[in-house]
Design a protein around this motif. Structure first.
Motif, short mmCIF file in Angstrom:
data_model
loop_
_atom_site.label_atom_id
_atom_site.label_comp_id
_atom_site.label_asym_id
_atom_site.label_seq_id
_atom_site.Cartn_x
_atom_site.Cartn_y
_atom_site.Cartn_z
N TRP A 62 -1.64 4.31 -1.78
CA TRP A 62 -2.67 4.12 -0.75
C TRP A 62 -3.58 2.94 -1.10
CZ3 TRP A 62 -8.08 5.10 -1.35
CH2 TRP A 62 -8.82 4.91 -0.17
N LEU A 63 -3.98 2.85 -2.36
CA LEU A 63 -4.83 1.73 -2.78
C LEU A 63 -4.11 0.40 -2.60
CD1 LEU A 63 -6.45 3.18 -6.02
CD2 LEU A 63 -7.67 2.53 -3.93
N GLU A 64 -2.86 0.33 -3.03
CA GLU A 64 -2.12 -0.93 -2.89
C GLU A 64 -1.92 -1.30 -1.43
OE1 GLU A 64 -1.53 -3.15 -4.88
OE2 GLU A 64 -1.37 -2.34 -6.90
N SER A 65 -1.65 -0.31 -0.60
CA SER A 65 -1.44 -0.60 0.81
C SER A 65 -2.74 -1.00 1.49
CB SER A 65 -0.83 0.61 1.52
OG SER A 65 -1.73 1.71 1.56
N ASP A 66 -3.86 -0.44 1.04
CA ASP A 66 -5.12 -0.77 1.68
C ASP A 66 -5.52 -2.21 1.41
OD1 ASP A 66 -7.02 0.70 3.43
OD2 ASP A 66 -8.49 -0.07 1.99
N ARG A 67 -5.28 -2.66 0.16
CA ARG A 67 -5.65 -4.06 -0.09
C ARG A 67 -4.61 -5.03 0.47
NH1 ARG A 67 -5.82 -4.62 -6.70
NH2 ARG A 67 -3.81 -3.68 -7.23
N MET A 68 -3.37 -4.57 0.70
CA MET A 68 -2.39 -5.42 1.37
C MET A 68 -2.72 -5.58 2.86
SD MET A 68 1.73 -4.92 1.98
CE MET A 68 2.24 -5.17 0.28
N GLY A 69 -3.13 -4.50 3.48
CA GLY A 69 -3.31 -4.55 4.93
C GLY A 69 -4.74 -4.66 5.42
N VAL A 105 9.96 7.70 1.73
CA VAL A 105 9.00 8.41 2.58
C VAL A 105 7.58 7.92 2.32
CG1 VAL A 105 7.96 10.66 3.05
CG2 VAL A 105 10.45 10.47 2.81
N LEU A 106 7.24 7.75 1.05
CA LEU A 106 5.89 7.32 0.70
C LEU A 106 5.65 5.86 1.10
CD1 LEU A 106 5.59 8.96 -2.84
CD2 LEU A 106 4.52 9.72 -0.70
N ALA A 107 6.64 5.02 0.92
CA ALA A 107 6.48 3.62 1.31
C ALA A 107 6.28 3.49 2.82
CB ALA A 107 7.70 2.81 0.86
N PRO A 109 2.77 0.95 8.50
CA PRO A 109 1.93 0.50 9.62
C PRO A 109 1.39 -0.92 9.49
CG PRO A 109 1.27 2.69 8.84
CD PRO A 109 2.19 2.13 7.82
N ILE A 110 1.53 -1.56 8.32
CA ILE A 110 0.97 -2.90 8.12
C ILE A 110 1.85 -3.91 8.86
CG2 ILE A 110 0.31 -4.64 6.42
CD1 ILE A 110 0.05 -2.38 4.38
N ALA A 111 1.21 -4.76 9.64
CA ALA A 111 1.95 -5.73 10.45
C ALA A 111 2.50 -6.86 9.60
CB ALA A 111 1.04 -6.30 11.53
#
Length: 346
Positions: free
Chosen positions: A119-126, A221-223, A229-231
Motif C-alpha cells: 500500500w505504501l509503495e503504491s501510494d507514492r507511485m500513484g 491478487v495483492l498487486a 487502479p494507478i493509471a
C-alpha cells in the motif's frame, strides 16, 4: 589423507544455479516478478523505476536522486516520513538508491506487513504530488547538497567527476555524475518535481518485485488490489549513448591529503547488453579482482611495488568503465610502478 576432489562439470554446476520466479504484467503496464521462498516468514519488496541520472535534461543534473529523496517524505494518503512507517511495521534493510540507469526502493517486511508495504509503495507511485510541498523540496535539496559536500570532501572525492568528464564528451548522457551540480540542485523547482513524477513514475515504467514468503497467486491478487487502479503514464525510453573513443590518451594528475599514491588506468567499455560483458568482468577479476589475482601476485607479493591493487568493470546500461589500479608501496618510484602495471595489463 583426503580423497582427491573430482573435477566439476561446469555446465552441470551452472544449470543447478536457478532462482525460480514468475512474471506477469498488469493492465496498466506494471511488471511484477515473484520469487517464492518459504524459509522465513518475511518478504522482500522492491520497486524499480526505469529512470536514472542519464535521463536528466540539461540543467537538471542530480534531479533523479533528489526525487528519490522526496519519495520518502510522505504521499497523499501516508503523509508522514516513510522511514517512520517502515520502522513501525518491523521492516529491515529499507532504503532507496539512484544510479545512471535506474532508481529503486526496497524493504524486507514480516509477512503480516506485506499488504501495508505494498500500500505504501503504491501510494507514492500513484498519489505523491499532493503531499509534496516547497518546504519538503527545500529540505531535501539541502540534504542532497550536504551528501554532495560529504562525498566531495572525502579523499579522492573529486576523481569520479574528472573521470566522467574525460571519458564521456559534453552532452553524453554519462558525462555528469548522479549527484549533479550544486547550481542545478539549487534551480530545481516544484514544476520540475511535477513533470518528473508525471513523465517517469507511471506503473508502465516500473517493475515490482516480491521475494520470500508469498506465492505468485497471492502476489498477483495483492498487486492488482494496490497497483491496478494507478493509471499508465508516458513511457520513458532510456537515452541512447555510444561507447566513446578518445582521440588520444589523457593523463591527469590529482593531488589530495592522502599518504599514498595510486595509479589508475580507465577505459570506456560496452554496457550490460554487450556480448563481451561476461568476458570483461571475468577478465578483470582474474587480473585484479581477487586476492589471488595476477596483479596481487606480481605487484604486491612478488615484486612488492604496491600495497594494494584492483581491477574491475563498472557496467551500466549503455556503457561501462573498465579500471586497473595499483597503490604504491612507500619508497617505491611511482614511475616504475606505473610502467610495470602497464606491462602486466598489456
Amino acid at each position: 589423507s583426503a580423497a582427491p576432489q573430482a573435477t566439476a562439470d561446469l555446465p552441470a554446476l551452472v544449470a543447478q544455479v536457478q532462482i525460480p520466479y514468475q512474471r506477469f504484467v498488469l493492465d496498466n503496464g506494471l511488471t511484477v516478478i515473484v520469487h517464492e521462498d518459504r524459509k522465513a516468514p518475511v518478504v522482500g519488496v522492491a520497486v524499480w523505476y526505469n529512470v536514472g541520472s542519464k535521463d536528466e535534461p540539461k540543467g537538471q543534473t542530480g534531479f533523479a536522486h533528489l526525487f528519490e529523496h522526496l519519495m520518502f517524505n510522505g504521499s497523499e494518503n501516508a503523509p508522514q516520513d516513510y522511514f517512520q512507517y517502515l520502522a513501525e511495521m518491523g521492516a529491515t534493510d529499507y532504503n532507496g538508491t539512484t544510479n545512471f540507469d535506474r532508481t529503486n526502493y526496497f524493504q524486507t517486511v514480516p509477512r503480516p506487513a506485506l499488504e501495508r508495504a505494498l500500500w505504501l509503495e503504491s501510494d507514492r507511485m500513484g498519489y505523491l504530488l499532493g503531499a509534496v510541498t516547497q518546504e519538503k523540496l527545500d529540505n531535501q535539496r539541502g540534504v542532497v547538497q550536504n551528501e554532495k559536500r560529504q562525498g566531495d570532501n572525502q579523499p579522492g572525492g573529486l576523481v569520479f567527476y574528472e573521470l566522467l568528464k574525460t571519458l564521456f564528451p559534453e552532452g553524453h548522457p554519462y558525462h555528469h555524475s548522479v549527484i549533479g551540480s550544486m547550481a542545478d540542485l539549487d534551480a530545481a523547482s516544484m514544476d520540475d518535481v511535477r513533470k518528473w513524477f508525471t513523465d517517469k513514475y507511471g506503473p508502465n515504467n516500473a517493475t515490482l518485485v516480491m521475494a520470500g514468503d508469498v506465492s505468485a497467486a497471492e502476489a498477483k491478487v495483492l498487486a492488482e488490489k494496490y497497483f491496478g487502479p494507478i493509471a499508465r503514464g508516458p513511457v520513458n525510453t532510456p537515452k541512447a549513448a555510444d561507447v566513446p573513443t578518445l582521440a588520444q590518451d589523457v593523463r591527469t594528475v590529482m593531488k589530495d591529503q592522502v599518504a599514498a599514491t595510486r595509479v589508475t588506468r580507465y577505459w570506456p567499455a560496452p554496457g550490460i547488453t554487450d556480448a563481451d560483458l561476461t568476458a570483461l568482468n571475468v577478465g578483470t577479476s582474474i587480473l585484479g579482482g581477487l586476492a589471488s589475482s595476477r596483479l596481487d601476485e606480481v605487484l604486491v607479493r612478488d615484486e612488492q611495488l604496491a600495497v594494494a591493487v584492483s581491477a574491475g568493470n563498472f557496467d551500466f546500461q549503455r556503457v561501462g568503465i573498465l579500471s586497473v589500479s595499483a597503490t604504491a608501496k612507500p619508497g617505491v618510484d611511482v614511475a616504475a610502478l606505473e610502467a610495470r602495471l602497464d606491462e602486466l595489463v598489456a
